[in-house]
Motif scaffolding. Structure first.
Motif, short mmCIF file in Angstrom:
data_model
loop_
_atom_site.label_atom_id
_atom_site.label_comp_id
_atom_site.label_asym_id
_atom_site.label_seq_id
_atom_site.Cartn_x
_atom_site.Cartn_y
_atom_site.Cartn_z
N THR A 185 8.24 -86.41 75.68
CA THR A 185 8.69 -85.84 74.41
C THR A 185 9.47 -86.88 73.63
N ALA A 186 9.61 -86.62 72.34
CA ALA A 186 10.30 -87.58 71.48
C ALA A 186 11.78 -87.27 71.34
N GLY A 187 12.23 -86.16 71.93
CA GLY A 187 13.60 -85.73 71.73
C GLY A 187 14.57 -86.28 72.77
N HIS A 188 15.84 -86.30 72.41
CA HIS A 188 16.88 -86.61 73.39
C HIS A 188 18.15 -85.88 73.00
N GLY A 235 10.94 -83.03 58.93
CA GLY A 235 12.16 -82.79 58.17
C GLY A 235 12.68 -81.37 58.26
N TYR A 236 12.25 -80.63 59.28
CA TYR A 236 12.79 -79.29 59.50
C TYR A 236 13.85 -79.34 60.60
N LEU A 237 14.86 -78.51 60.48
CA LEU A 237 15.83 -78.32 61.54
C LEU A 237 15.29 -77.19 62.41
N VAL A 238 14.75 -77.55 63.58
CA VAL A 238 14.08 -76.57 64.43
C VAL A 238 15.03 -76.09 65.52
N VAL A 239 15.20 -74.78 65.60
CA VAL A 239 16.08 -74.18 66.59
C VAL A 239 15.24 -73.31 67.52
N THR A 240 15.08 -73.74 68.75
CA THR A 240 14.31 -72.96 69.73
C THR A 240 15.29 -72.05 70.47
N VAL A 241 14.90 -70.81 70.67
CA VAL A 241 15.82 -69.79 71.18
C VAL A 241 15.37 -69.25 72.54
N THR A 277 -0.15 -77.68 64.49
CA THR A 277 0.98 -78.27 63.75
C THR A 277 0.63 -78.47 62.28
N THR A 278 -0.61 -78.85 62.01
CA THR A 278 -1.03 -79.08 60.63
C THR A 278 -0.94 -77.79 59.80
N TYR A 279 -1.42 -76.69 60.37
CA TYR A 279 -1.43 -75.43 59.61
C TYR A 279 -0.06 -74.76 59.58
N LEU A 280 0.72 -74.92 60.64
CA LEU A 280 2.09 -74.41 60.60
C LEU A 280 2.88 -75.13 59.51
N ALA A 281 2.72 -76.46 59.47
CA ALA A 281 3.42 -77.25 58.45
C ALA A 281 2.96 -76.87 57.05
N ALA A 282 1.66 -76.67 56.88
CA ALA A 282 1.14 -76.29 55.56
C ALA A 282 1.76 -74.97 55.11
N MET A 335 8.77 -74.20 76.14
CA MET A 335 7.31 -74.02 76.09
C MET A 335 6.72 -74.32 74.72
N GLY A 336 7.60 -74.40 73.71
CA GLY A 336 7.12 -74.71 72.36
C GLY A 336 7.48 -76.11 71.91
N THR A 337 7.72 -77.01 72.85
CA THR A 337 8.21 -78.36 72.51
C THR A 337 7.23 -79.13 71.61
N ALA A 338 5.94 -79.05 71.91
CA ALA A 338 4.97 -79.81 71.11
C ALA A 338 5.03 -79.41 69.64
N LEU A 339 5.11 -78.11 69.39
CA LEU A 339 5.18 -77.63 68.00
C LEU A 339 6.55 -77.91 67.39
N ALA A 340 7.60 -77.70 68.17
CA ALA A 340 8.96 -77.87 67.65
C ALA A 340 9.23 -79.31 67.25
N GLN A 341 8.85 -80.27 68.10
CA GLN A 341 9.17 -81.66 67.77
C GLN A 341 8.32 -82.16 66.60
N ASP A 342 7.12 -81.62 66.45
CA ASP A 342 6.31 -82.02 65.30
C ASP A 342 6.94 -81.51 64.01
#
Length: 300
Positions: free
Chosen positions: A22-25, A64-70, A267-272, A52-59
């Protein structure tokens, strides 16, 4: 974490597979030069955890979104609290999904309230943990969206009914339960389903669709199965041999779409969708079929 738990429940060790990088730290700083960031909340499937949603969240974070996984306590496999306290799934057998969704919606409202405190410069963390640098004052409380997978997708509608601050929502292949889909909703909503699931064979989706009074779009992903919308999509090729799954079993659970392509299309369609509804940037991808993404069809 989610990968390790998934393996442990099947008698496998993390050493037997290569978990996706993953790209996060921890405490990654906020890019303050972007100004206030629109917020996206994520709720995952029943008894799984937010990783479980890391791939979508990090994308989405990279856009430029502040993504909060709960995580939802006593619903998720495990939730870690300050002081090294860990709470596991304690949901009683026979619990009604409609009740679970109400609790999830309350969790989401709690998280949004905490974000509001952060946006005002305070730290709502119970243990006063250090927040990521630049987070304070850079939360855009006027642009909040939510997406979820499976039961977490159903939770998007319930949460939007409870909290008007959620301006747009997307459900990834989740069936709705209870009375929430029978209530009018005037904010943008996306239904995003696997190949064999849509409102033509899911009465709960049909009900919600008729009560969506704002912008709405219903798309399905060819070759995808229900689990294609979780991080386990990445693990499929390795798991198959280790778990002695046949090709037909594999396709029944994860579909036939290439894992990398599945994530790219999602990710493309979620972002759109969120770029259009929260940032007011129109996307032609949402207008109809695209030759670039032939796997996506629009349910009319």
């Amino acid at each position: 974490l989610s990968g390790n738990h998934f393996l442990a429940t099947r008698g496998l060790s993390p050493q037997q597979v290569t978990l996706p990088k993953t790209a996060g730290h921890v405490l990654a700083p906020v890019k303050t030069s972007l100004g206030k960031l629109p917020v996206l909340l994520y709720s995952t499937g029943l008894h799984s955890d937010r990783a479980m949603g890391t791939a979508l969240a990090q994308d989405m974070a990279s856009r430029g979104y502040l993504v909060v996984t709960v995580d939802h306590t006593h619903d998720a496999n495990e939730v870690q609290f300050p002081g090294n306290r860990v709470e596991y799934n304690r949901m009683p057998a026979g619990t009604h999904s409609s009740d679970t969704l109400k609790i999830r919606a309350a969790d989401i409202k709690f998280v949004i309230n905490a974000l509001g405190k952060i946006s005002n410069g305070s730290n709502p963390d119970y243990g006063h943990a250090t927040l990521p640098a630049g987070l304070s004052k850079n939360v855009d409380m006027s642009k909040i969206g939510m997406f979820g997978w499976s039961l977490g997708g159903a939770a998007v509608d319930t949460a939007m009914q409870l909290d008007k601050r959620i301006a747009a929502g997307a459900n990834l292949d989740g069936q709705f339960f209870g009375s929430a889909p029978s209530k009018d909703l005037d904010r943008p909503f996306m239904l995003f389903s696997s190949q064999n699931h849509n409102r033509n064979n899911d009465a709960s989706w049909r009900t919600l669709w008729s009560h969506l009074k704002g912008y709405k779009v219903d798309i399905k992903l060819k070759g995808a199965a229900h689990l294609s919308f979780s991080d386990q999509e990445w693990m499929v090729p390795q798991e198959a041999g280790l778990l002695h799954l046949s090709q037909s079993q594999l396709q029944q659970m994860y579909g036939t779409i290439d894992p990398n392509r599945a994530v790219q299309v999602q990710t493309t369609y979620l972002a759109a969708f969120f770029d259009q509804t929260l940032r007011k940037k129109h996307s032609t991808l949402l207008d109809g079929p695209s030759t670039t993404f032939p796997e996506i069809s629009f349910v009319r």
